[in-house]
Design a protein around this motif. Structure first.
Motif, PDB file in Angstrom:
ATOM      1  N   VAL A 150      27.270  52.028   8.072  1.00 24.99           N
ATOM      2  CA  VAL A 150      25.827  52.296   8.039  1.00 24.99           C
ATOM      3  C   VAL A 150      25.229  51.746   6.746  1.00 24.99           C
ATOM      4  CG1 VAL A 150      24.116  54.141   7.881  1.00 24.99           C
ATOM      5  CG2 VAL A 150      25.915  54.265   9.595  1.00 24.99           C
ATOM      6  N   ALA A 151      25.926  51.871   5.638  1.00 21.87           N
ATOM      7  CA  ALA A 151      25.437  51.339   4.362  1.00 21.87           C
ATOM      8  C   ALA A 151      25.321  49.818   4.424  1.00 21.87           C
ATOM      9  CB  ALA A 151      26.362  51.763   3.221  1.00 21.87           C
ATOM     10  N   ILE A 152      26.290  49.168   5.037  1.00 22.80           N
ATOM     11  CA  ILE A 152      26.240  47.710   5.179  1.00 22.80           C
ATOM     12  C   ILE A 152      25.065  47.307   6.054  1.00 22.80           C
ATOM     13  CG2 ILE A 152      27.437  45.715   6.182  1.00 22.80           C
ATOM     14  CD1 ILE A 152      30.070  47.000   5.204  1.00 22.80           C
ATOM     15  N   VAL A 153      24.856  47.982   7.172  1.00 21.77           N
ATOM     16  CA  VAL A 153      23.746  47.672   8.067  1.00 21.77           C
ATOM     17  C   VAL A 153      22.419  47.873   7.359  1.00 21.77           C
ATOM     18  CG1 VAL A 153      22.557  48.415  10.158  1.00 21.77           C
ATOM     19  CG2 VAL A 153      25.019  48.080  10.200  1.00 21.77           C
ATOM     20  N   LEU A 154      22.255  48.965   6.624  1.00 27.51           N
ATOM     21  CA  LEU A 154      21.020  49.216   5.889  1.00 27.51           C
ATOM     22  C   LEU A 154      20.807  48.174   4.789  1.00 27.51           C
ATOM     23  CD1 LEU A 154      21.027  53.110   5.624  1.00 27.51           C
ATOM     24  CD2 LEU A 154      19.648  51.663   7.137  1.00 27.51           C
ATOM     25  N   GLY A 155      21.873  47.755   4.142  1.00 28.53           N
ATOM     26  CA  GLY A 155      21.768  46.718   3.109  1.00 28.53           C
ATOM     27  C   GLY A 155      21.317  45.390   3.695  1.00 28.53           C
ATOM     28  N   ILE A 156      21.881  45.016   4.835  1.00 29.17           N
ATOM     29  CA  ILE A 156      21.474  43.769   5.491  1.00 29.17           C
ATOM     30  C   ILE A 156      20.026  43.870   5.955  1.00 29.17           C
ATOM     31  CG2 ILE A 156      21.869  42.317   7.524  1.00 29.17           C
ATOM     32  CD1 ILE A 156      24.880  42.919   7.163  1.00 29.17           C
ATOM     33  N   ALA A 157      19.629  45.015   6.500  1.00 30.21           N
ATOM     34  CA  ALA A 157      18.246  45.201   6.937  1.00 30.21           C
ATOM     35  C   ALA A 157      17.283  45.106   5.749  1.00 30.21           C
ATOM     36  CB  ALA A 157      18.088  46.543   7.648  1.00 30.21           C
ATOM     37  N   ALA A 158      17.672  45.650   4.617  1.00 27.91           N
ATOM     38  CA  ALA A 158      16.827  45.579   3.421  1.00 27.91           C
ATOM     39  C   ALA A 158      16.699  44.132   2.931  1.00 27.91           C
ATOM     40  CB  ALA A 158      17.399  46.463   2.314  1.00 27.91           C
ATOM     41  N   MET A 159      17.797  43.387   2.944  1.00 27.50           N
ATOM     42  CA  MET A 159      17.740  41.979   2.543  1.00 27.50           C
ATOM     43  C   MET A 159      16.867  41.170   3.497  1.00 27.50           C
ATOM     44  SD  MET A 159      21.537  41.052   1.095  1.00 27.50           S
ATOM     45  CE  MET A 159      22.455  41.657   2.503  1.00 27.50           C
ATOM     46  N   PHE A 160      16.976  41.456   4.794  1.00 25.98           N
ATOM     47  CA  PHE A 160      16.145  40.776   5.789  1.00 25.98           C
ATOM     48  C   PHE A 160      14.669  41.075   5.538  1.00 25.98           C
ATOM     49  CE2 PHE A 160      13.936  40.861   9.884  1.00 25.98           C
ATOM     50  CZ  PHE A 160      14.147  39.553  10.309  1.00 25.98           C
ATOM     51  N   GLY A 161      14.361  42.348   5.310  1.00 26.76           N
ATOM     52  CA  GLY A 161      12.973  42.722   5.046  1.00 26.76           C
ATOM     53  C   GLY A 161      12.427  42.072   3.788  1.00 26.76           C
ATOM     54  N   THR A 162      13.242  41.977   2.751  1.00 24.31           N
ATOM     55  CA  THR A 162      12.825  41.324   1.510  1.00 24.31           C
ATOM     56  C   THR A 162      12.558  39.838   1.750  1.00 24.31           C
ATOM     57  OG1 THR A 162      14.134  42.892   0.230  1.00 24.31           O
ATOM     58  CG2 THR A 162      13.491  40.857  -0.880  1.00 24.31           C
ATOM     59  N   ALA A 163      13.423  39.178   2.498  1.00 23.40           N
ATOM     60  CA  ALA A 163      13.250  37.746   2.769  1.00 23.40           C
ATOM     61  C   ALA A 163      11.982  37.500   3.573  1.00 23.40           C
ATOM     62  CB  ALA A 163      14.469  37.201   3.505  1.00 23.40           C
ATOM     63  N   VAL A 164      11.710  38.330   4.573  1.00 26.35           N
ATOM     64  CA  VAL A 164      10.504  38.174   5.376  1.00 26.35           C
ATOM     65  C   VAL A 164       9.264  38.417   4.522  1.00 26.35           C
ATOM     66  CG1 VAL A 164       9.201  39.162   7.289  1.00 26.35           C
ATOM     67  CG2 VAL A 164      11.628  38.688   7.562  1.00 26.35           C
ATOM     68  N   SER A 165       9.305  39.418   3.675  1.00 29.96           N
ATOM     69  CA  SER A 165       8.173  39.722   2.806  1.00 29.96           C
ATOM     70  C   SER A 165       7.887  38.565   1.843  1.00 29.96           C
ATOM     71  CB  SER A 165       8.464  40.992   2.016  1.00 29.96           C
ATOM     72  OG  SER A 165       7.409  41.264   1.139  1.00 29.96           O
ATOM     73  N   LYS A 166       8.922  37.997   1.262  1.00 33.20           N
ATOM     74  CA  LYS A 166       8.737  36.859   0.366  1.00 33.20           C
ATOM     75  C   LYS A 166       8.203  35.650   1.132  1.00 33.20           C
ATOM     76  CE  LYS A 166      12.059  37.929  -3.241  1.00 33.20           C
ATOM     77  NZ  LYS A 166      13.258  37.480  -3.973  1.00 33.20           N
ATOM     78  N   GLY A 167       8.629  35.487   2.366  1.00 39.41           N
ATOM     79  CA  GLY A 167       8.138  34.371   3.177  1.00 39.41           C
ATOM     80  C   GLY A 167       6.656  34.488   3.457  1.00 39.41           C
ATOM     81  N   TYR A 168       6.180  35.679   3.714  1.00 48.60           N
ATOM     82  CA  TYR A 168       4.752  35.878   3.954  1.00 48.60           C
ATOM     83  C   TYR A 168       3.938  35.764   2.666  1.00 48.60           C
ATOM     84  CZ  TYR A 168       5.081  37.164   8.861  1.00 48.60           C
ATOM     85  OH  TYR A 168       5.273  37.139  10.208  1.00 48.60           O
ATOM     86  N   ASP A 169       4.527  36.112   1.533  1.00 45.47           N
ATOM     87  CA  ASP A 169       3.816  36.038   0.263  1.00 45.47           C
ATOM     88  C   ASP A 169       3.732  34.613  -0.275  1.00 45.47           C
ATOM     89  OD1 ASP A 169       3.363  38.739   0.229  1.00 45.47           O
ATOM     90  OD2 ASP A 169       5.087  39.206  -1.041  1.00 45.47           O
ATOM     91  N   TYR A 170       4.595  33.711   0.193  1.00 42.97           N
ATOM     92  CA  TYR A 170       4.629  32.342  -0.304  1.00 42.97           C
ATOM     93  C   TYR A 170       3.357  31.609   0.101  1.00 42.97           C
ATOM     94  CZ  TYR A 170       6.298  27.618  -1.211  1.00 42.97           C
ATOM     95  OH  TYR A 170       6.434  26.348  -1.671  1.00 42.97           O
ATOM     96  N   GLU A 171       2.705  30.932  -0.851  1.00 42.17           N
ATOM     97  CA  GLU A 171       1.481  30.201  -0.548  1.00 42.17           C
ATOM     98  C   GLU A 171       1.855  28.812  -0.055  1.00 42.17           C
ATOM     99  OE1 GLU A 171      -2.873  29.239  -2.168  1.00 42.17           O
ATOM    100  OE2 GLU A 171      -1.716  30.894  -2.921  1.00 42.17           O
ATOM    101  N   HIS A 172       1.638  28.589   1.231  1.00 37.46           N
ATOM    102  CA  HIS A 172       1.979  27.309   1.839  1.00 37.46           C
ATOM    103  C   HIS A 172       0.872  26.301   1.564  1.00 37.46           C
ATOM    104  CE1 HIS A 172       5.357  29.023   4.039  1.00 37.46           C
ATOM    105  NE2 HIS A 172       4.591  30.082   4.239  1.00 37.46           N
TER     106      HIS A 172
END
Length: 59
Positions: free
Chosen positions: A11-33
């Motif tokens: 469960v800790a591994i799954v939550l860690g991967i989900a957190a990394m995924f959420g961080t990557a998506v958030s950074k992708g939306y914040d990036y000024e294209h």
């Protein structure tokens, strides 16, 4: 006891991967294209000049 530890680790591994995924998506939306400007192409300007001459002739 061992099963509980394995489940907690999984469960800790799954939550860690989900957190990394959420961080990557958030950074992708914040990036000024940005996009590069189109290069100047003389044959396109020539075509535009012809259209302007036709429009002036019709008036």
């Amino acid at each position: 006891m061992t099963f509980t530890i394995i489940m907690i680790v999984c469960v800790a591994i799954v939550l860690g991967i989900a957190a990394m995924f959420g961080t990557a998506v958030s950074k992708g939306y914040d990036y000024e294209h940005t996009i590069d400007p189109l290069p100047e192409e003389p044959h396109l300007n020539h075509h535009k000049d012809e259209e302007d001459k036709k429009a002036d002739a019709n008036q």
